[in-house]
Design a protein around this motif. Structure first.
Motif, PDB file in Angstrom:
ATOM      1  N   ASP A   1      -2.007 -81.874 -45.269  1.00 39.74           N
ATOM      2  CA  ASP A   1      -2.924 -82.930 -45.707  1.00 39.74           C
ATOM      3  C   ASP A   1      -2.157 -84.047 -46.412  1.00 39.74           C
ATOM      4  O   ASP A   1      -2.463 -85.229 -46.232  1.00 39.74           O
ATOM      5  CB  ASP A   1      -3.986 -82.357 -46.656  1.00 39.74           C
ATOM      6  CG  ASP A   1      -4.805 -81.239 -46.011  1.00 39.74           C
ATOM      7  OD1 ASP A   1      -4.795 -81.148 -44.773  1.00 39.74           O
ATOM      8  OD2 ASP A   1      -5.437 -80.468 -46.748  1.00 39.74           O
ATOM      9  N   SER A   2      -1.162 -83.673 -47.210  1.00 38.68           N
ATOM     10  CA  SER A   2      -0.354 -84.687 -47.891  1.00 38.68           C
ATOM     11  C   SER A   2       0.454 -85.494 -46.885  1.00 38.68           C
ATOM     12  O   SER A   2       0.645 -86.700 -47.042  1.00 38.68           O
ATOM     13  CB  SER A   2       0.602 -84.035 -48.897  1.00 38.68           C
ATOM     14  OG  SER A   2      -0.124 -83.566 -50.012  1.00 38.68           O
TER      15      SER A   2
ATOM     16  N   GLY B   1      -2.371 -77.399 -48.245  1.00 40.32           N
ATOM     17  CA  GLY B   1      -2.465 -78.843 -48.427  1.00 40.32           C
ATOM     18  C   GLY B   1      -1.227 -79.638 -48.052  1.00 40.32           C
ATOM     19  O   GLY B   1      -1.236 -80.865 -48.124  1.00 40.32           O
TER      20      GLY B   1
ATOM     21  N   VAL C   1      -0.458 -86.204 -43.804  1.00 38.80           N
ATOM     22  CA  VAL C   1      -1.388 -87.161 -43.187  1.00 38.80           C
ATOM     23  C   VAL C   1      -1.742 -88.277 -44.164  1.00 38.80           C
ATOM     24  O   VAL C   1      -1.756 -89.459 -43.807  1.00 38.80           O
ATOM     25  CB  VAL C   1      -2.669 -86.437 -42.702  1.00 38.80           C
ATOM     26  CG1 VAL C   1      -3.713 -87.434 -42.230  1.00 38.80           C
ATOM     27  CG2 VAL C   1      -2.332 -85.464 -41.586  1.00 38.80           C
ATOM     28  N   GLY C   2      -2.010 -87.895 -45.429  1.00 35.11           N
ATOM     29  CA  GLY C   2      -2.339 -88.899 -46.444  1.00 35.11           C
ATOM     30  C   GLY C   2      -1.247 -89.936 -46.584  1.00 35.11           C
ATOM     31  O   GLY C   2      -1.506 -91.131 -46.735  1.00 35.11           O
ATOM     32  N   SER C   3       0.005 -89.470 -46.496  1.00 32.78           N
ATOM     33  CA  SER C   3       1.139 -90.388 -46.610  1.00 32.78           C
ATOM     34  C   SER C   3       1.239 -91.314 -45.403  1.00 32.78           C
ATOM     35  O   SER C   3       1.517 -92.511 -45.537  1.00 32.78           O
ATOM     36  CB  SER C   3       2.422 -89.569 -46.774  1.00 32.78           C
ATOM     37  OG  SER C   3       3.542 -90.415 -46.767  1.00 32.78           O
TER      38      SER C   3
ATOM     39  N   SER D   1       6.408 -86.218 -48.860  1.00 32.51           N
ATOM     40  CA  SER D   1       5.125 -85.936 -49.517  1.00 32.51           C
ATOM     41  C   SER D   1       4.709 -84.502 -49.272  1.00 32.51           C
ATOM     42  O   SER D   1       4.225 -83.817 -50.183  1.00 32.51           O
ATOM     43  CB  SER D   1       4.036 -86.881 -48.991  1.00 32.51           C
ATOM     44  OG  SER D   1       4.390 -88.216 -49.236  1.00 32.51           O
TER      45      SER D   1
END
Lengths: 281, 147
Positions: A229-230, A226, A232-234, A262
Motif C-alpha cells: 500500500d505504501s 501495508g 502504491v501511495g508513493s 517507501s
C-alpha cells in the motif's frame, strides 16, 4: 461540501475493488473520466479474489486502438498472482479479451516480432539483483509468461506495475500517439544492462522494465502489512507531482525507487504505513 | 486525488512469548499478551502514504488527498476519524451508513505470525458506483470544471 482543491490540480481516481459488475458504475464513473485527457485513474487489485473486478469495466471501455487513444485504465499495480488471475479472467467467457478485434488492433500496432523476442530472452538472462546473486535470474518473465500476460493486458491498462516481492518490480507500459513525441523513451533502444526493452511500433511505443529489489536487512523487517500500500501511495504522490513520470526513463526510475524506499520504510515499521514517509525522501 | 476504497480498524492481539508455543495453539483459553489498535484498510493505507509524502513536499498538498469510503455510525468511526485527523488527513469522504465500520481482528503468535482472525469488511461493499461517482464528483466539482 468544503472545497479545498486548487484550480488546475490534477484530478485522479484510484479504484480499489467495489461492485464493479454494476453497470451503473461503467456509465457514471469511467465514462465521464475517459473524456478528459488529463485524468488519470489507478486501479489497485487489493487481492487475488478482488483483482478481477476491474476487468468488466475496463473491457466495456476497450477502444478500437485508434491513433493516440489510451487504455481505459491508466494504472494498475497487481502482484504476480493477481496479474495471472486478471489475465485468466480477461481471457475467459464472456470477456474473451484476446479474441476481440479492438484488442488486436492495439496489439498489432506494437509490431512485436523476432527482435522483441530476442530482447526479451536477453533480459530474462539477467540476474534479479546485481547485489544478491541468490535470487536467480529474470527467467520468470518468459517461463511464467509474466511479460506476455502484461502485454496482453496493456490495451486495458496503459501502465502496469507488477509487484514481484523479493524479485523486485516489473513495469509494462504503452505510450500512444502524440505522447510519443514528448516521451524520453522515443529515442531509447532496448538495453539489457538497463533492464529494459523498448519496442517501437506504429504510433505505439511499448516499454518493459525490471527494477531490482531493494536490499533489506533481514532482521529489520517488523511487519509486512501495508508495504504494498505504501508502494502504491508513493507512486500516486509521484504522479500528482509529475503526471508524466512514466513517460521518461529517468523520472520513471525515480518514481519506482521512491516507491520501493517507501515500501521498505513500512516493512521496518510496526504500523500499516510508516510515519517516516512524512520525512521527505 | 480521490482514493476510493476500504477504511478499517485493525485489532491485532499478540501473545507474550511462552516457554512452549504449542500450549497456545488450540488451547480454548486466553493468554497474556498485547492487543494493539491500528488504522488499516487498503484504500486508507494508500491514502495515508500519499498524504504523508505529498505534505512532506509542500504544505500546499494538505487537502489534496481525499479518501472516499463507507463507515458506520459507531465508536470505530470516531476512532478512525480522530486518528486520521491527527495525521492531518481529510475525513469528509467517509460516508456514514447503517453498516458497521470495517474491523479486522487478527491473532498473532509470539513471533508475530498470523494464527487466524476475522475480517468484518462488508461496509465498503455497500458503496456502489453511482454513489461513489456522484459523491466524489461533488467533492471535487471545482476541480472537474477546471480541467
Amino acid at each position: 461540501m468544503n472545497m479545498t482543491f486548487k484550480v488546475g490540480t490534477l484530478l485522479s481516481y484510484v479504484w480499489t475493488p467495489l461492485k464493479f459488475d454494476n453497470s451503473v458504475l461503467v456509465r457514471y464513473s469511467l465514462a465521464p473520466l475517459s473524456t478528459k485527457t488529463a485524468d488519470i485513474n489507478y486501479s489497485e487489485p487489493t487481492s487475488v479474489i478482488k483483482s478481477t473486478a476491474i476487468i468488466p469495466v475496463a473491457n466495456a471501455c476497450l477502444n478500437n486502438g485508434d491513433e493516440g487513444r489510451r487504455s481505459p485504465v491508466s494504472f494498475a499495480s497487481p502482484n504476480l498472482s493477481e496479474l495471472a488471475q486478471m489475465h485468466a479472467y480477461a481471457q475467459s467467457d464472456p470477456w474473451n479479451l484476446t479474441a476481440r478485434p479492438n484488442w488486436w488492433s492495439t496489439i498489432d500496432k506494437f509490431s512485436l516480432g523476432s527482435e522483441f523476442r530476442t530482447d526479451l530472452e536477453q533480459l530474462a538472462r539477467r540476474n534479479v539483483s546485481d547485489e544478491s546473486l541468490t535470487k536467480g535470474t529474470l527467467s520468470f518473465l518468459t517461463e511464467k509468461g509474466v511479460a506476455q500476460m502484461a502485454i496482453n493486458l496493456l490495451p486495458l491498462f496503459q501502465n502496469i506495475v507488477i509487484k514481484c516481492g523479493g524479485l523486485g518490480l516489473v513495469v509494462a507500459l504503452r505510450i500512444s500517439g502524440r505522447d510519443i513525441t514528448r516521451s524520453g523513451w522515443a529515442k531509447e533502444r532496448s538495453n539489457a544492462y538497463g533492464r529494459y526493452i523498448v519496442a517501437h511500433g506504429k504510433g505505439e511505443l511499448l516499454v518493459l522494465q525490471h527494477f531490482a529489489p531493494h536490499v533489506v536487512e533481514k532482521g529489520s523487517i517488523v511487519n509486512v502489512t501495508g508495504a504494498g500500500d505504501s508502494l502504491v501511495g508513493s507512486i500516486l504522490a509521484s504522479l500528482i507531482l509529475h503526471p508524466d513520470a512514466f513517460l521518461n526513463p529517468m523520472t520513471l526510475a525515480k518514481c519506482i525507487d521512491d516507491a520501493q524506499q517507501s515500501a521498505v520504510l513500512t516493512l521496518q515499521s510496526p504500523h500499516a504505513v510508516s510515519p517516516s514517509l512524512s520525512k521527505r525522501l | 486525488l480521490v482514493i476510493i476504497g476500504s477504511a478499517a480498524i485493525d485489532i491485532s492481539a499478540k501473545v507474550t512469548p511462552l516457554s512452549d508455543k504449542d500450549v497456545f495453539l488450540g488451547s480454548h483459553s486466553t493468554f497474556p499478551g498485547t492487543v494493539m489498535l491500528e488504522l488499516g484498510g487498503v484504500g486508507r493505507n494508500i491514502a495515508e502514504a500519499t498524504h504523508r509524502i505529498l505534505t512532506s513536499n509542500s504544505q500546499d498538498w494538505l487537502s489534496a488527498t481525499l479518501l472516499v469510503s463507507v463507515v458506520g455510525v459507531d465508536p470505530f468511526r470516531d476512532l478512525l476519524q480522530n486518528k486520521m485527523k491527527e495525521i492531518g488527513m481529510r475525513t469528509d469522504g467517509l460516508i456514514a451508513s447503517g453498516m458497521q465500520t470495517a474491523v479486522c481482528n487478527m491473532v498473532l503468535d509470539p513471533d508475530g505470525a498470523l494464527v487466524g482472525g476475522v475480517a468484518d469488511m462488508d461496509a465498503i461493499q455497500s458503496l456502489d458506483g453511482y454513489e461513489v461517482s456522484n459523491d466524489s464528483l461533488d467533492l471535487c466539482s471545482s476541480d472537474l470544471t477546471s480541467l
